[in-house]
Design a protein around this motif. Sequence first.
Motif, PDB file in Angstrom:
ATOM      1  N   THR A 301       0.837  -1.191   0.000  1.00  0.00           N
ATOM      2  CA  THR A 301       0.000   0.000   0.000  1.00  0.00           C
ATOM      3  C   THR A 301       0.877   1.247   0.000  1.00  0.00           C
ATOM      4  O   THR A 301       1.996   1.220   0.527  1.00  0.00           O
ATOM      5  CB  THR A 301      -0.956   0.008   1.215  1.00  0.00           C
ATOM      6  OG1 THR A 301      -1.800   1.151   1.163  1.00  0.00           O
ATOM      7  CG2 THR A 301      -0.197   0.009   2.535  1.00  0.00           C
ATOM      8  N   THR A 302       0.393   2.312  -0.593  1.00  0.00           N
ATOM      9  CA  THR A 302       1.160   3.554  -0.712  1.00  0.00           C
ATOM     10  C   THR A 302       0.602   4.616   0.230  1.00  0.00           C
ATOM     11  O   THR A 302      -0.621   4.765   0.361  1.00  0.00           O
ATOM     12  CB  THR A 302       1.105   4.078  -2.162  1.00  0.00           C
ATOM     13  OG1 THR A 302       1.673   3.101  -3.035  1.00  0.00           O
ATOM     14  CG2 THR A 302       1.887   5.377  -2.310  1.00  0.00           C
ATOM     15  N   VAL A 303       1.507   5.347   0.871  1.00  0.00           N
ATOM     16  CA  VAL A 303       1.102   6.455   1.736  1.00  0.00           C
ATOM     17  C   VAL A 303       0.637   7.618   0.863  1.00  0.00           C
ATOM     18  O   VAL A 303       1.380   8.109   0.002  1.00  0.00           O
ATOM     19  CB  VAL A 303       2.268   6.904   2.635  1.00  0.00           C
ATOM     20  CG1 VAL A 303       1.846   8.107   3.491  1.00  0.00           C
ATOM     21  CG2 VAL A 303       2.751   5.753   3.520  1.00  0.00           C
ATOM     22  N   GLU A 304      -0.586   8.054   1.066  1.00  0.00           N
ATOM     23  CA  GLU A 304      -1.127   9.199   0.330  1.00  0.00           C
ATOM     24  C   GLU A 304      -0.852  10.510   1.060  1.00  0.00           C
ATOM     25  O   GLU A 304      -0.428  11.495   0.455  1.00  0.00           O
ATOM     26  CB  GLU A 304      -2.637   9.018   0.117  1.00  0.00           C
ATOM     27  CG  GLU A 304      -3.019   7.811  -0.723  1.00  0.00           C
ATOM     28  CD  GLU A 304      -2.610   7.956  -2.185  1.00  0.00           C
ATOM     29  OE1 GLU A 304      -2.351   9.097  -2.630  1.00  0.00           O
ATOM     30  OE2 GLU A 304      -2.553   6.930  -2.884  1.00  0.00           O
ATOM     31  N   TYR A 305      -1.119  10.524   2.362  1.00  0.00           N
ATOM     32  CA  TYR A 305      -0.915  11.724   3.165  1.00  0.00           C
ATOM     33  C   TYR A 305      -0.452  11.327   4.565  1.00  0.00           C
ATOM     34  O   TYR A 305      -0.823  10.260   5.065  1.00  0.00           O
ATOM     35  CB  TYR A 305      -2.217  12.524   3.331  1.00  0.00           C
ATOM     36  CG  TYR A 305      -2.943  12.857   2.051  1.00  0.00           C
ATOM     37  CD1 TYR A 305      -2.573  13.950   1.280  1.00  0.00           C
ATOM     38  CD2 TYR A 305      -4.020  12.072   1.620  1.00  0.00           C
ATOM     39  CE1 TYR A 305      -3.249  14.256   0.097  1.00  0.00           C
ATOM     40  CE2 TYR A 305      -4.698  12.369   0.451  1.00  0.00           C
ATOM     41  CZ  TYR A 305      -4.306  13.457  -0.304  1.00  0.00           C
ATOM     42  OH  TYR A 305      -4.965  13.758  -1.455  1.00  0.00           O
ATOM     43  N   GLU A 371       8.806   5.484  10.373  1.00  0.00           N
ATOM     44  CA  GLU A 371       8.933   6.763   9.679  1.00  0.00           C
ATOM     45  C   GLU A 371       8.227   6.659   8.326  1.00  0.00           C
ATOM     46  O   GLU A 371       8.522   5.758   7.547  1.00  0.00           O
ATOM     47  CB  GLU A 371      10.406   7.108   9.480  1.00  0.00           C
ATOM     48  CG  GLU A 371      11.160   7.299  10.786  1.00  0.00           C
ATOM     49  CD  GLU A 371      12.644   7.512  10.564  1.00  0.00           C
ATOM     50  OE1 GLU A 371      13.044   7.722   9.393  1.00  0.00           O
ATOM     51  OE2 GLU A 371      13.398   7.464  11.541  1.00  0.00           O
ATOM     52  N   VAL A 372       7.298   7.557   8.074  1.00  0.00           N
ATOM     53  CA  VAL A 372       6.534   7.513   6.827  1.00  0.00           C
ATOM     54  C   VAL A 372       6.470   8.891   6.206  1.00  0.00           C
ATOM     55  O   VAL A 372       6.496   9.919   6.895  1.00  0.00           O
ATOM     56  CB  VAL A 372       5.106   6.980   7.055  1.00  0.00           C
ATOM     57  CG1 VAL A 372       5.113   5.507   7.426  1.00  0.00           C
ATOM     58  CG2 VAL A 372       4.379   7.789   8.124  1.00  0.00           C
ATOM     59  N   ALA A 373       6.378   8.910   4.887  1.00  0.00           N
ATOM     60  CA  ALA A 373       6.177  10.145   4.133  1.00  0.00           C
ATOM     61  C   ALA A 373       5.299   9.818   2.942  1.00  0.00           C
ATOM     62  O   ALA A 373       5.233   8.663   2.489  1.00  0.00           O
ATOM     63  CB  ALA A 373       7.514  10.718   3.669  1.00  0.00           C
ATOM     64  N   ALA A 374       4.611  10.814   2.427  1.00  0.00           N
ATOM     65  CA  ALA A 374       3.764  10.607   1.254  1.00  0.00           C
ATOM     66  C   ALA A 374       4.582   9.989   0.127  1.00  0.00           C
ATOM     67  O   ALA A 374       5.696  10.417  -0.153  1.00  0.00           O
ATOM     68  CB  ALA A 374       3.160  11.926   0.810  1.00  0.00           C
ATOM     69  N   GLY A 375       4.009   8.950  -0.494  1.00  0.00           N
ATOM     70  CA  GLY A 375       4.687   8.249  -1.579  1.00  0.00           C
ATOM     71  C   GLY A 375       5.401   6.985  -1.154  1.00  0.00           C
ATOM     72  O   GLY A 375       5.763   6.165  -2.007  1.00  0.00           O
ATOM     73  N   ASP A 376       5.628   6.808   0.153  1.00  0.00           N
ATOM     74  CA  ASP A 376       6.277   5.581   0.628  1.00  0.00           C
ATOM     75  C   ASP A 376       5.371   4.380   0.377  1.00  0.00           C
ATOM     76  O   ASP A 376       4.142   4.467   0.483  1.00  0.00           O
ATOM     77  CB  ASP A 376       6.560   5.661   2.129  1.00  0.00           C
ATOM     78  CG  ASP A 376       7.717   6.580   2.469  1.00  0.00           C
ATOM     79  OD1 ASP A 376       8.376   7.064   1.536  1.00  0.00           O
ATOM     80  OD2 ASP A 376       7.946   6.812   3.680  1.00  0.00           O
TER      81      ASP A 376
END
Length: 457
Positions: A301-305, A371-376
């Motif tokens: 799954t991809t981080v959106e926000y 640690e997460v950022a948009a797009g990860d």
Amino acid sequence: MNTTADTVARRTGFERIDGELCCDGFPLSEVARLHATPTYVYSSELIREKYRRYDAAFGDTAHLVCYAAKANSTMGVLGLLAAEGAGFDIVSQGELMRVLHAGGDPKRIVFSGVGKTRSDIAAGLAAGIRCFNVESLAELERIDAVARELGVVAPVSMRVNPDVDPHTNARIATGLKSAKFGIALRDVKDAYRRAAELANLRVEGISCHIGSQVSDPRPYEEMTEVLFALLRELDADGIRVAHVDFGGGAAVAYRVGDPELAPEALVERLAALTKEKAPYPVEILIEPGRSIVAEAGVLLTTVEYVKPMEADADCCIVDASMTELIRPTLYDAWHRIEPVAHPARAGAKPVNIVGPVCESSDWLGSRREIEVAAGDVLAVCTAGAYGMSMASNYNSRPLPAEVMIEKGLPTTLRERQDVLELFAAERAPECAKQGPLDEEAFERVNRVRLAFLNAAR
């Protein structure tokens, strides 16, 4: 390349190569690039390994390992196991057709489920399945009636409710007398006697299933005591069975340190008890599902926000949801969640990982220190069982893609469902045929949508 298994155990078929999470050696980031997300990814090698461990543990003991199709009924998974010679435990006509289409041998299929319709029974008889696991006296009469109409003899096995506590989540316990499953102990002998009277039934076995995520062999031992006592009483009445089906339910570890029940430990104990206590020789059937496929799958799954919150955990909004993986919502189930590009690092600010579905219960993990950022891209681990098989179109969300890594390369098992497929089989009433968009406007919207989809790939 340097290979480590610091965050994902090597035995699961997933490992980190140069820091990046891979499945059977293939980078999961590349799967996400090729197929977008959400996408399920399965290790073919681990599925084979788990099945073979069950099969080999029996040694020379007569047996049949019937994979519980409800755990993951994707055609590619069923076909892989059919090629291994597996039997199958099914609970619907749809699963029957899937197994047959995937190459499963009908003589190695057992049909369980408490609500078999006349159509279900007729389909099973037409296919020539091994037997029906009968769950009520009323069902026994119905099977006889359908078999009589078709001019055949139906093979049956009574599913016993032994009133044994499996010491697991109440929502996945199936062997207590309060459960809807199986025939109550007080009625089992009457069911066998009735089956012996009916010309269109043939008694094949006795079966039982006490629940899922059972980590201790002792509930299985209690179950065998009940079943073998029944066999002795039935034998005195002149009724014998060819097999004993002990069901499935062996626990897998979703967290490091969780109790689990290895295939060898379960099989060797059941085989020993059968040899010691069965009143006459019988074949052993088991129905593992989760323990064959759970660890073999991840959901990408991809981080959106990443949404800052006043609470002590920020909100990580991803493109997967309860429609792809409902277990956290349904059972408060815990799944390890890891960044694909790098190992999780302790000390990161906790985040709640949630989906876009309009339900407060739409979450995949709470207070995860990653640690997460948009797009990860994130991997939701141990998701091979009861993930895709329980997926839905709620909120009109398309079903995800499925990929299997075979011989180190990705194979598409299921294309991502297109949004237009969501209503392709639907028909509007005459009064509603005029929609808000004319045909030209609809096509314009669809062209733009497809352009964005293609760019994402």
